[in-house]
Motif scaffolding. Structure first.
Motif, PDB file in Angstrom:
ATOM      1  N   SER A 141     -10.384   3.530   3.007  1.00 46.64           N
ATOM      2  CA  SER A 141     -11.426   2.980   2.132  1.00 46.64           C
ATOM      3  C   SER A 141     -11.209   1.507   1.827  1.00 46.64           C
ATOM      4  O   SER A 141     -12.145   0.722   1.855  1.00 46.64           O
ATOM      5  N   ARG A 142      -9.961   1.144   1.524  1.00 45.82           N
ATOM      6  CA  ARG A 142      -9.739  -0.199   1.016  1.00 45.82           C
ATOM      7  C   ARG A 142      -9.514  -1.233   2.114  1.00 45.82           C
ATOM      8  O   ARG A 142     -10.173  -2.260   2.149  1.00 45.82           O
ATOM      9  N   TYR A 143      -8.595  -0.934   3.029  1.00 46.35           N
ATOM     10  CA  TYR A 143      -8.229  -1.964   4.014  1.00 46.35           C
ATOM     11  C   TYR A 143      -8.852  -1.763   5.400  1.00 46.35           C
ATOM     12  O   TYR A 143      -8.744  -2.644   6.246  1.00 46.35           O
TER      13      TYR A 143
ATOM     14  N   ALA B 295       0.836  -1.213   0.000  1.00 50.97           N
ATOM     15  CA  ALA B 295       0.000   0.000   0.000  1.00 50.97           C
ATOM     16  C   ALA B 295       0.868   1.259   0.000  1.00 50.97           C
ATOM     17  O   ALA B 295       0.630   2.182  -0.784  1.00 50.97           O
TER      18      ALA B 295
ATOM     19  N   GLY C 291      -7.348   6.526   0.434  1.00 48.64           N
ATOM     20  CA  GLY C 291      -7.866   5.513  -0.485  1.00 48.64           C
ATOM     21  C   GLY C 291      -7.457   4.100  -0.083  1.00 48.64           C
ATOM     22  O   GLY C 291      -8.261   3.172  -0.114  1.00 48.64           O
ATOM     23  N   GLU C 292      -6.184   3.930   0.308  1.00 45.73           N
ATOM     24  CA  GLU C 292      -5.701   2.590   0.645  1.00 45.73           C
ATOM     25  C   GLU C 292      -6.024   2.215   2.090  1.00 45.73           C
ATOM     26  O   GLU C 292      -6.534   1.130   2.366  1.00 45.73           O
TER      27      GLU C 292
ATOM     28  N   ASN D 230     -10.242   4.204  -6.635  1.00 49.28           N
ATOM     29  CA  ASN D 230      -8.952   4.362  -5.971  1.00 49.28           C
ATOM     30  C   ASN D 230      -8.148   5.454  -6.698  1.00 49.28           C
ATOM     31  O   ASN D 230      -8.000   5.408  -7.909  1.00 49.28           O
TER      32      ASN D 230
END
Lengths: 195, 180
Positions: free
Chosen positions: A34-36, A9, A30-31, B155
């Motif tokens: 939101s993502r992880y 990431a 974002g990483e 993203n």
């Protein structure tokens, strides 16, 4: 596995982090959020605040902090938290080594090449949009236009005070060029008195 | 020499608060005026390239100057120097903040701080819009990027890649239509 994901990431952020500190904030959100879901929006905002009040680049500061917090929140101890910090920070700066050593000479020579100029002519406005996205993500609840309860509170009193602080800080920063650190210290004092 | 590179960049890392572009005058003073490691012309070129390259600006500069002065070892000495103060200070804060964040005083301070952080990220959008030379042909680019990331949850990495590809093809198109 967590450390591998942290590494990947933050490597991505180092590799695609065009446009300085604030643009990196968008990539980190974002990483990491939101993502992880390593940390919450509230924790993220706190980390940005702490990164701005302490010396050093915002990117390094937040990588160190998030690496630690992500490991600790996942049930690891303090030592593993420090390892998380190191992994995130090293991953963030690794691309800089490769890019600056391999490409800087080429870029210094070709920075006025029309093709390179065109790429940056599109990239520069995109970065502006990315920073706008970061503030929208922190202003609203994810995927809606309701005010973020994590950053602005949920009681009428807290929401009104928060919005007032937001407007004052925006005006102070935008039109009077007040320093981020001064504004953050003043807002901590205001928080102490108001809430 | 290696040690001097290390301590110089450690000073730069330690005394610049707010990061990024606030560091430029400080770096210039240390690297150009005090130590003469690089000429002013070269420094300006380097700043331009370090800004256009991805990654942390101060680390980009330290890697370049370190390599020029002492090769790979110099580059590690400089980068480590630039990173170390941040790393140690933040780690100390992270260790303590985790214990104090539920304290009533700290909690109410952060309630005041959070909306201001959002304002501090929103404010530079408008000044950056000016430096990015937004006009009636490209004003939709930041809007599209912001909406993709915020509303559609794309993203940001993909947005950056798309922008680079679009810029490249825009360049090809410009080559074919030189009058445009």
């Amino acid at each position: 596995m967590l450390y591998f994901l942290l590494f990947i990431a933050f490597l991505k952020m180092g590799l695609f982090g065009f446009g300085g500190g604030y643009a990196i904030i968008t990539l980190i959100y974002g990483e990491v959020v939101s993502r992880y879901h390593w940390i919450s929006t509230e924790q993220f905002t706190d980390i940005v605040a702490i990164s701005q009040m302490t010396p050093g680049p915002i990117g390094i500061n937040s990588a160190t902090y998030i690496g630690y917090t992500a490991a600790v929140e996942n049930g690891y101890g303090v030592a593993m938290g420090i390892l998380g910090s190191a992994v995130a920070t090293v991953a963030l700066v690794l691309p800089s080594f490769v890019i600056m050593l391999a490409l800087s000479r080429v870029l210094i020579r070709y920075k006025d090449h029309p093709r390179v100029k065109c790429v940056f002519a599109v990239l520069r406005p995109t970065v502006v949009g990315m920073i706008a996205a970061a503030s929208l993500l922190l202003f609203f609840e994810p995927g809606s236009v309701n005010l973020s309860t994590e950053n602005f509170g949920d009681s009428t009193w807290q929401i009104s005070c928060s919005l007032l602080l937001f407007v004052l800080a925006f005006i102070g920063s935008r039109f009077y060029r007040m320093s981020p650190i001064g504004l953050l210290c003043a807002s901590a004092l205001a928080g102490l008195l108001l809430f | 020499m290696l040690f001097q590179l290390f301590t110089t960049f450690m000073r730069i890392g330690l005394f610049t608060i707010g990061g990024g572009y606030a560091m430029i005058p400080m770096i210039e003073r240390e690297v150009v005026e005090k130590n003469g490691w690089i000429g002013r012309e070269d420094f300006l070129d380097l700043v331009a390239v370090a800004q256009t390259c991805p990654g942390v600006f101060a680390v980009n500069i330290s890697v370049f100057i370190g390599y020029r002065m002492r090769g790979v070892r110099g580059c590690f000495a400089c980068a480590l120097g630039a990173m170390l103060p941040s790393f140690v200070i933040i780690l100390a804060i992270a260790l303590f903040f985790e214990q104090f964040k539920d304290n009533a005083v700290v909690a109410s301070m952060f309630k005041g701080i959070r909306p201001v952080v959002v304002a501090l990220i929103a404010a530079p959008v408008f000044s950056m819009a000016k430096t990015a030379k937004l006009n009636r042909y490209n004003f939709w680019i930041p809007i599209a990027a912001a909406l993709l990331i915020w509303l559609l949850g794309v993203n940001p990495v993909w947005v950056i890649i798309a922008a680079c590809i679009a810029g490249y093809f825009y360049g090809l198109y410009r080559d074919e239509v030189p009058d445009k």
